[in-house]
Design a protein around this motif. Sequence first.
Motif, PDB file in Angstrom:
ATOM      1  N   THR A 122       0.860  -1.182   0.000  1.00 14.85           N
ATOM      2  CA  THR A 122       0.000   0.000   0.000  1.00 14.85           C
ATOM      3  C   THR A 122       0.895   1.232   0.000  1.00 14.85           C
ATOM      4  N   ALA A 123       0.322   2.350  -0.365  1.00  9.38           N
ATOM      5  CA  ALA A 123       1.081   3.600  -0.377  1.00  9.38           C
ATOM      6  C   ALA A 123       0.152   4.747  -0.014  1.00  9.38           C
ATOM      7  N   GLU A 124       0.758   5.779   0.562  1.00 11.41           N
ATOM      8  CA  GLU A 124       0.012   6.989   0.920  1.00 11.41           C
ATOM      9  C   GLU A 124       0.833   8.194   0.508  1.00 11.41           C
ATOM     10  N   PRO A 125       0.403   8.960  -0.471  1.00 12.41           N
ATOM     11  CA  PRO A 125      -0.764   8.770  -1.311  1.00 12.41           C
ATOM     12  C   PRO A 125      -0.621   7.525  -2.194  1.00 12.41           C
ATOM     13  N   HIS A 126      -1.759   6.968  -2.561  1.00  8.75           N
ATOM     14  CA  HIS A 126      -1.781   5.714  -3.318  1.00  8.75           C
ATOM     15  C   HIS A 126      -1.047   5.819  -4.648  1.00  8.75           C
ATOM     16  N   SER A 127      -1.375   6.804  -5.445  1.00 10.35           N
ATOM     17  CA  SER A 127      -0.781   6.983  -6.777  1.00 10.35           C
ATOM     18  C   SER A 127      -1.262   8.322  -7.325  1.00 10.35           C
ATOM     19  N   ILE A 128      -0.856   8.633  -8.548  1.00  8.31           N
ATOM     20  CA  ILE A 128      -1.331   9.894  -9.123  1.00  8.31           C
ATOM     21  C   ILE A 128      -2.821   9.855  -9.424  1.00  8.31           C
ATOM     22  N   ASN A 129      -3.430   8.698  -9.296  1.00  6.33           N
ATOM     23  CA  ASN A 129      -4.879   8.593  -9.479  1.00  6.33           C
ATOM     24  C   ASN A 129      -5.660   9.349  -8.405  1.00  6.33           C
ATOM     25  N   VAL A 130      -4.990   9.798  -7.331  1.00  6.89           N
ATOM     26  CA  VAL A 130      -5.685  10.594  -6.307  1.00  6.89           C
ATOM     27  C   VAL A 130      -5.855  12.047  -6.746  1.00  6.89           C
ATOM     28  N   LEU A 131      -5.178  12.452  -7.801  1.00  9.36           N
ATOM     29  CA  LEU A 131      -5.260  13.831  -8.279  1.00  9.36           C
ATOM     30  C   LEU A 131      -6.552  14.064  -9.058  1.00  9.36           C
ATOM     31  N   PRO A 132      -7.076  15.292  -8.982  1.00  6.49           N
ATOM     32  CA  PRO A 132      -8.270  15.605  -9.770  1.00  6.49           C
ATOM     33  C   PRO A 132      -7.996  15.384 -11.272  1.00  6.49           C
ATOM     34  N   ASP A 133      -8.971  14.914 -11.965  1.00  2.92           N
ATOM     35  CA  ASP A 133      -8.892  14.715 -13.413  1.00  2.92           C
ATOM     36  C   ASP A 133      -7.962  13.591 -13.846  1.00  2.92           C
ATOM     37  N   ILE A 134      -7.477  12.771 -12.900  1.00  2.00           N
ATOM     38  CA  ILE A 134      -6.658  11.616 -13.283  1.00  2.00           C
ATOM     39  C   ILE A 134      -7.320  10.362 -12.726  1.00  2.00           C
ATOM     40  N   SER A 135      -7.517   9.399 -13.604  1.00  2.00           N
ATOM     41  CA  SER A 135      -8.028   8.097 -13.180  1.00  2.00           C
ATOM     42  C   SER A 135      -7.557   7.050 -14.176  1.00  2.00           C
ATOM     43  N   GLY A 136      -7.388   5.858 -13.721  1.00  2.00           N
ATOM     44  CA  GLY A 136      -6.981   4.778 -14.602  1.00  2.00           C
ATOM     45  C   GLY A 136      -5.510   4.746 -14.951  1.00  2.00           C
ATOM     46  N   ASP A 137      -4.695   5.596 -14.316  1.00  2.77           N
ATOM     47  CA  ASP A 137      -3.251   5.555 -14.589  1.00  2.77           C
ATOM     48  C   ASP A 137      -2.695   4.242 -14.039  1.00  2.77           C
ATOM     49  N   PRO A 138      -1.875   3.524 -14.818  1.00  2.00           N
ATOM     50  CA  PRO A 138      -1.395   2.210 -14.387  1.00  2.00           C
ATOM     51  C   PRO A 138      -0.303   2.244 -13.318  1.00  2.00           C
ATOM     52  N   ARG A 139       0.241   3.405 -12.997  1.00  2.00           N
ATOM     53  CA  ARG A 139       1.403   3.487 -12.084  1.00  2.00           C
ATOM     54  C   ARG A 139       0.945   3.449 -10.629  1.00  2.00           C
ATOM     55  N   THR A 140       0.590   2.245 -10.180  1.00  2.00           N
ATOM     56  CA  THR A 140       0.033   1.997  -8.853  1.00  2.00           C
ATOM     57  C   THR A 140       0.997   1.148  -8.019  1.00  2.00           C
ATOM     58  N   PRO A 141       0.818   1.105  -6.680  1.00  2.00           N
ATOM     59  CA  PRO A 141       1.785   0.431  -5.810  1.00  2.00           C
ATOM     60  C   PRO A 141       2.031  -1.046  -6.123  1.00  2.00           C
TER      61      PRO A 141
END
Length: 91
Positions: free
Chosen positions: A38-57
């Motif tokens: 897990t990560a905090e923040p999780h990934s750049i997917n927490v940013l407004p207008d970003i979703s589905g970016d594959p760069r996750t923990p």
Amino acid sequence: LELRLLCTWGDRHYVGLNGLALFDDSGLQLPIEPGAITAEPHSINVLPDISGDPRTPDKLVDGHHATRDDNHMWLTPWSAGEAVCVRVQLP
């Protein structure tokens, strides 16, 4: 296990890693399941207008560490003075 990232290599807005490996006292690599990261923040997917970016923990333990492929990296927002945390649930 908690890894606290306190600074970057110069990027003022993001921090990321290509992989994470843990080894036992005999030098053997420990298996880490993607769900144990897990990560905090999780990934750049927490940013407004970003979703589905594959760069996750989970990409930290997918076995593709020497890469430039975004599908095998983790990226998250970073702010000066604030730590980014990566946590591994050990068996």
